[in-house]
Design a protein around this motif. Structure first.
Motif, short mmCIF file in Angstrom:
data_model
loop_
_atom_site.label_atom_id
_atom_site.label_comp_id
_atom_site.label_asym_id
_atom_site.label_seq_id
_atom_site.Cartn_x
_atom_site.Cartn_y
_atom_site.Cartn_z
N ARG A 85 -14.30 -3.95 -3.83
CA ARG A 85 -12.83 -3.34 -3.46
C ARG A 85 -12.04 -2.79 -4.43
NH1 ARG A 85 -12.10 -6.02 1.01
NH2 ARG A 85 -13.51 -7.80 1.51
N HIS A 86 -12.71 -2.50 -5.45
CA HIS A 86 -11.74 -1.68 -6.58
C HIS A 86 -12.48 -0.28 -6.31
CE1 HIS A 86 -10.00 -5.23 -8.38
NE2 HIS A 86 -11.16 -5.85 -8.41
N ALA A 87 -13.46 -0.06 -5.80
CA ALA A 87 -14.15 1.27 -5.40
C ALA A 87 -12.92 2.01 -4.51
CB ALA A 87 -15.25 1.20 -4.75
N ALA A 126 0.77 -1.09 -0.08
CA ALA A 126 0.01 -0.12 -0.02
C ALA A 126 0.75 1.23 0.04
CB ALA A 126 -1.03 0.10 1.13
N MET A 127 2.10 1.15 0.79
CA MET A 127 2.75 2.45 0.63
C MET A 127 3.53 2.45 -0.70
SD MET A 127 5.03 2.08 4.27
CE MET A 127 4.64 0.58 5.07
N HIS A 128 3.85 1.37 -1.33
CA HIS A 128 4.31 1.43 -2.66
C HIS A 128 3.63 2.06 -3.51
CE1 HIS A 128 6.79 0.66 -6.16
NE2 HIS A 128 5.87 -0.19 -6.78
N GLN A 129 2.14 1.86 -3.39
CA GLN A 129 1.12 2.02 -4.41
C GLN A 129 0.63 3.43 -3.93
OE1 GLN A 129 -1.61 -1.10 -4.63
NE2 GLN A 129 -0.21 -2.35 -5.86
N GLN A 130 0.73 4.22 -2.85
CA GLN A 130 0.17 5.19 -2.19
C GLN A 130 -1.31 5.27 -2.40
OE1 GLN A 130 1.56 7.96 -0.41
NE2 GLN A 130 2.71 6.12 0.16
N LYS A 131 -1.85 4.04 -1.98
CA LYS A 131 -3.43 3.76 -2.21
C LYS A 131 -4.09 3.13 -1.03
CE LYS A 131 -5.34 1.46 -5.36
NZ LYS A 131 -5.72 0.78 -6.89
#
Length: 374
Positions: free
Chosen positions: A140-142, A69-74
């Protein structure tokens, strides 16, 4: 509140070291789990963990997902379904027999109103607040909006709910949580199906110990272990010292009539009277009884307490918020055991529990989800 303090401190250290961080929060639980909604842990990109979201079985897997999540910043929502007997497929060996939803949010220090900023805002005041976290379990894609707003009755709202949520309905429910003292998880059906974890944050317990004798030392130590704020009050300057009570947040040397002015009390303040001085305890109890306190404990036999009450308010029954002899019936003998019994009683009183054996309860926590169709 101890966990929040530790998370904030760990975040500040990580910031100084230039490390990235992510916050993992249990936002919803269906069935059984070791921790309930509101449990948190902070993860750094170097692998340091502060706090806990389980009994140790989820942390390793959540660490890996937090780094992603840190890598994707999402933000990402992770679900662990432990109702399946074959939970070994997760590689974590859960066996909790529940479904646990964990929201992982990368924290951007440059972003105003990030989750840690909300924590700091709450911890800087001694008043209840409500924290709102918005997520979507059905898609989960929302967008998983995450921790987005905090408010209390004095400071109002800080942050903002997503534009495409039912903001008015959520805020009404949040105000209800603040008034009634119970966190809630609700799903709002409108265009996008959002779930909002409406979390009540309460200030740390403020324990005021009247009496700086040796038996107060373990009580201070154990209360600090719980993350409580501790004040030690005594009329003897040579007893109420930092050398004897290095962990106390505040030391007060005062006469009984001076205590309430020097130690302001709120709804999360409790008093424990254990000076072993009958006159001091009686005079202080006289000052405390008119206050709106949830707990006043008195050390010593019931006969002593009845005598004190006869002097203060002859003919009246013992008030419900007065506990004497203080402590649960655990067969305690020494100072450490008595301290444990007292703290357990305070915890039960503040949480409005009867301190019964958990094995007698069919359900420990009521986790029924509420859904609003708007």
């Amino acid at each position: 509140m101890k966990e929040l303090y530790e998370i904030v401190s760990a975040y500040d250290r990580a910031l100084q070291l230039g490390e990235q961080t992510a916050l993992a929060t249990v936002v919803q639980v269906e069935g059984s789990s070791y921790r309930r909604a509101g449990a948190r842990m902070l993860v750094t990109d170097s692998g340091n963990i502060t706090g806990a979201i389980s009994g140790g079985c989820l942390e390793g897997d959540a660490l890996r997902k937090a780094r992603m999540a840190m890598h994707q910043q999402k933000p990402v929502l992770v679900t662990y379904d432990t109702t399946d007997d074959d939970d070994a497929r997760f590689g974590v060996g859960l066996g909790c027999n529940g479904i646990i939803h964990i929201l992982i949010e990368p924290i951007n220090s440059g972003q105003p109103n990030n989750p840690v900023d909300f924590f700091k805002r709450f911890l800087s005041k001694r008043r209840p607040a409500v924290l709102l976290t918005v997520f979507n379990t059905e898609d989960r894609h929302a967008p998983q909006y995450g921790t987005c707003l905090i408010f209390d009755k004095v400071g109002g709202n800080t942050g903002a709910l997503p534009a495409d949520t039912i903001s008015e309905a959520i805020l009404v429910d949040a105000a209800h949580v603040l008034d009634n003292g119970n966190s809630a998880t609700k799903t709002y059906y409108y265009q996008n199906n959002y779930t909002c974890f409406i979390e009540l944050l309460q200030p740390a317990v403020a324990l005021v110990i009247a009496g700086a004798g040796n038996d107060a030392i373990p009580l201070v130590q154990m209360a600090k272990l719980l993350g409580w704020q501790v004040t030690v009050v005594d009329g003897r300057a040579n007893y109420a010292t930092s050398l004897r009570f290095p962990q106390a947040d505040k030391l007060v040397v005062a006469k009984p009539a001076e205590v309430t002015a020097l130690v302001p009390a709120d709804e999360r303040t409790v008093f424990m009277l254990m000076t072993h001085n009958y006159n001091y305890d009686t005079a202080l109890l006289r000052c405390l009884l008119p206050l709106q306190l949830n707990y006043i404990g008195i050390l010593g036999p019931k006969k002593r307490l009845n005598r004190m009450l006869d002097e203060i308010m002859p003919g009246c029954s013992v008030p419900n918020h007065l506990f004497g002899p203080a402590g649960l019936d655990t067969g305690s003998e020494n100072a450490e055991e008595i301290a444990l019994a007292i703290l357990a009683e305070i915890q039960a009183v503040l949480n409005k529990r009867n301190a019964a054996h958990l094995k007698t309860k069919p359900v420990i926590h009521d986790r029924a989800e509420q859904k609003n169709r708007v």
